[in-house]
Design a protein around this motif. Structure first.
Motif, PDB file in Angstrom:
ATOM      1  N   UNK A 116      34.900  46.658  37.364  1.00 47.68           N
ATOM      2  CA  UNK A 116      35.255  46.713  35.936  1.00 47.68           C
ATOM      3  C   UNK A 116      35.866  45.391  35.487  1.00 47.68           C
ATOM      4  N   UNK A 117      36.737  44.812  36.313  1.00 48.36           N
ATOM      5  CA  UNK A 117      37.341  43.524  35.961  1.00 48.36           C
ATOM      6  C   UNK A 117      36.279  42.440  35.850  1.00 48.36           C
ATOM      7  N   UNK A 118      35.310  42.468  36.771  1.00 47.85           N
ATOM      8  CA  UNK A 118      34.239  41.471  36.709  1.00 47.85           C
ATOM      9  C   UNK A 118      33.435  41.613  35.418  1.00 47.85           C
ATOM     10  N   UNK A 119      33.184  42.877  35.018  1.00 49.81           N
ATOM     11  CA  UNK A 119      32.409  43.103  33.810  1.00 49.81           C
ATOM     12  C   UNK A 119      33.162  42.780  32.536  1.00 49.81           C
ATOM     13  N   UNK A 120      34.483  43.070  32.526  1.00 48.95           N
ATOM     14  CA  UNK A 120      35.262  42.896  31.302  1.00 48.95           C
ATOM     15  C   UNK A 120      35.846  41.488  31.163  1.00 48.95           C
ATOM     16  N   UNK A 121      36.253  40.889  32.305  1.00 46.86           N
ATOM     17  CA  UNK A 121      36.963  39.608  32.238  1.00 46.86           C
ATOM     18  C   UNK A 121      36.151  38.430  32.762  1.00 46.86           C
ATOM     19  N   UNK A 122      35.008  38.734  33.389  1.00 54.77           N
ATOM     20  CA  UNK A 122      34.216  37.663  34.004  1.00 54.77           C
ATOM     21  C   UNK A 122      33.780  36.595  33.024  1.00 54.77           C
ATOM     22  N   UNK A 123      33.503  36.997  31.785  1.00 61.72           N
ATOM     23  CA  UNK A 123      33.047  36.035  30.798  1.00 61.72           C
ATOM     24  C   UNK A 123      34.148  35.466  29.930  1.00 61.72           C
ATOM     25  N   UNK A 124      35.369  35.981  30.070  1.00 62.70           N
ATOM     26  CA  UNK A 124      36.488  35.515  29.240  1.00 62.70           C
ATOM     27  C   UNK A 124      36.996  34.174  29.731  1.00 62.70           C
ATOM     28  N   UNK A 125      37.317  34.123  31.019  1.00 60.27           N
ATOM     29  CA  UNK A 125      37.837  32.905  31.635  1.00 60.27           C
ATOM     30  C   UNK A 125      37.408  32.907  33.087  1.00 60.27           C
ATOM     31  N   UNK A 126      36.733  31.860  33.545  1.00 62.27           N
ATOM     32  CA  UNK A 126      36.251  31.840  34.929  1.00 62.27           C
ATOM     33  C   UNK A 126      37.391  32.057  35.933  1.00 62.27           C
ATOM     34  N   UNK A 127      37.189  33.052  36.814  1.00 57.88           N
ATOM     35  CA  UNK A 127      38.185  33.333  37.848  1.00 57.88           C
ATOM     36  C   UNK A 127      39.297  34.265  37.437  1.00 57.88           C
ATOM     37  N   UNK A 128      39.344  34.667  36.153  1.00 58.36           N
ATOM     38  CA  UNK A 128      40.435  35.521  35.685  1.00 58.36           C
ATOM     39  C   UNK A 128      40.415  36.882  36.373  1.00 58.36           C
ATOM     40  N   UNK A 129      39.205  37.439  36.554  1.00 61.55           N
ATOM     41  CA  UNK A 129      39.130  38.758  37.176  1.00 61.55           C
ATOM     42  C   UNK A 129      39.586  38.710  38.637  1.00 61.55           C
ATOM     43  N   UNK A 130      39.344  37.588  39.324  1.00 64.62           N
ATOM     44  CA  UNK A 130      39.842  37.452  40.698  1.00 64.62           C
ATOM     45  C   UNK A 130      41.371  37.395  40.712  1.00 64.62           C
ATOM     46  N   UNK A 131      41.936  36.708  39.741  1.00 63.14           N
ATOM     47  CA  UNK A 131      43.397  36.590  39.661  1.00 63.14           C
ATOM     48  C   UNK A 131      44.031  37.962  39.444  1.00 63.14           C
ATOM     49  N   UNK A 132      43.492  38.725  38.493  1.00 62.77           N
ATOM     50  CA  UNK A 132      44.046  40.054  38.204  1.00 62.77           C
ATOM     51  C   UNK A 132      43.859  40.969  39.412  1.00 62.77           C
ATOM     52  N   UNK A 133      42.690  40.909  40.031  1.00 62.90           N
ATOM     53  CA  UNK A 133      42.400  41.728  41.208  1.00 62.90           C
ATOM     54  C   UNK A 133      43.395  41.410  42.329  1.00 62.90           C
ATOM     55  N   UNK A 134      43.593  40.120  42.580  1.00 62.86           N
ATOM     56  CA  UNK A 134      44.538  39.708  43.617  1.00 62.86           C
ATOM     57  C   UNK A 134      45.955  40.150  43.317  1.00 62.86           C
ATOM     58  N   UNK A 135      46.347  40.064  42.051  1.00 58.17           N
ATOM     59  CA  UNK A 135      47.699  40.486  41.660  1.00 58.17           C
ATOM     60  C   UNK A 135      47.894  41.980  41.910  1.00 58.17           C
ATOM     61  N   UNK A 136      46.867  42.780  41.626  1.00 62.92           N
ATOM     62  CA  UNK A 136      46.949  44.225  41.862  1.00 62.92           C
ATOM     63  C   UNK A 136      47.075  44.509  43.359  1.00 62.92           C
ATOM     64  N   UNK A 137      46.270  43.823  44.172  1.00 64.79           N
ATOM     65  CA  UNK A 137      46.318  44.031  45.628  1.00 64.79           C
ATOM     66  C   UNK A 137      47.697  43.669  46.173  1.00 64.79           C
TER      67      UNK A 137
END
Length: 344
Positions: free
Chosen positions: A279-300
């Protein structure tokens, strides 16, 4: 403990949950059905890994080797030799079991520590990826394109949507039940003894080689079978996805976040991380490159800090607290009810 396994098999909740999940393909749009299917893939893979890494305490980083064998070898046997994928799946699972036994023998022969074992298995995984990429029979770097899925079960085709979801649901259930069975068998007690203290386990007569080998072989064969089904679902056996050590890192992460050594722990981790990542990849992937990885990592990181032993122990703690609170309140309410009846 043994009653836990049979209680779950007889539990209406367990079978009711399976029935509800089985009905999901009729309710979900295709995009969310894909996420659900992918989640079940990781539930199955993380549960298969948990037999070795969680219950046995052997942090294996070689499971991409077994997944890749199931995916690439079964696909190559179909496309290059015309061998039915059902038979190819069995051949690949047997090959994975043999490799798992070899890894266990090396571990026992040289009495590797946990870190050394992890590094050795990582080296095996790296070698496996290099062999797949360099061997034309297995598709090389280009991978293998499987025939279109027409729903012909005899040809290991189950339908691209609902059919593959049900296959992955079955494999996830089998993997969880395998964990439950092992935990309630003498094998599970021996593996946990080995995990806690190998020298003490050996001193009381636990055969280290035999028990480690059984756990690794079962885990490897399960991972290989799931790999074959996963390749069939993707319709493309990609060595960079299915034989990459990064796949093992994802599996270990899912199992660790859920709760190592517990039958349902890896499933809990997969149910959180896989939908979240997609879901993060789909929603945030096009907003800012790497943002979905940052949010995912923060959750983990947040989950691990909140519960270092995993999500499942935290959830169980919440339920125990709620149950204790309810029990403490029950006598007061019963007493009040009796008083009301007396006053009438």
């Amino acid at each position: 403990m043994k009653s836990d396994f049979y209680d779950i098999l007889r539990s209406p909740f367990w079978w009711g949950a399976l029935l509800v999940l089985a009905a999901a393909p009729f309710l979900l749009p295709s995009y969310y059905l894909h996420i659900a299917t992918l989640t079940l893939v990781y539930v199955a893979l993380a549960s298969a890994w948990n037999i070795v890494g969680g219950i046995g305490g052997q942090i294996s980083l070689a499971h991409s080797l077994f997944v890749g064998t199931g995916a690439m070898l079964a696909s190559a046997l179909l496309l290059k030799l015309g061998i039915n994928m059902w038979l190819g799946m069995i051949i690949a699972a047997m090959a994975s079991g043999l490799m798992g036994a070899l890894i266990s023998f090396i571990d026992h022969r040289f009495r590797l520590g946990h870190l050394s074992f992890a590094l050795i298995t990582l080296a095996f995984a790296e070698m496996g990826e290099i062999i797949v990429i360099g061997w034309e029979f297995l598709g090389g770097a280009s991978g293998l394109l499987l025939p279109r899925d027409t729903g012909n079960i005899a040809a290991f085709q189950f339908g691209p949507g609902r059919g593959m979801f049900w296959v992955m649901l079955t494999l996830a259930a089998v993997s969880i039940l395998a964990n439950l069975a092992i935990l309630n068998l003498p094998l599970g007690y021996r593996l946990r003894t080995i995990r806690d203290n190998e020298n003490a386990a050996e001193a009381i007569g636990v055969n280290l080689l035999r028990n480690k080998t059984i756990a690794m072989v079962v885990s490897a064969m399960l991972a290989s079978i799931i790999g074959t089904a996963y390749a069939r679902y993707l319709t493309f056996a990609d060595p960079y996805q299915l034989a990459s050590p990064l796949l093992t890192v994802e599996i270990v992460l899912v199992a660790t976040v859920g709760g190592l050594g517990r039958a349902f722990g890896p499933a809990v981790g997969a149910l959180l991380l896989i939908p979240l990542g997609e879901v993060l990849r789909g929603k945030l992937g096009g907003v800012l490159p790497g943002l979905h990885y940052f949010v995912y990592g923060a959750v983990v990181i947040g989950v691990i800090l909140a519960s270092p032993r995993g999500l499942l122990p935290l959830i169980q703690s919440w339920f125990r607290t709620a149950a204790t609170t309810k029990q403490n309140r029950t006598p007061v309410s019963v007493s009040a009810a009796r008083s009301r009846r007396f006053l009438r």
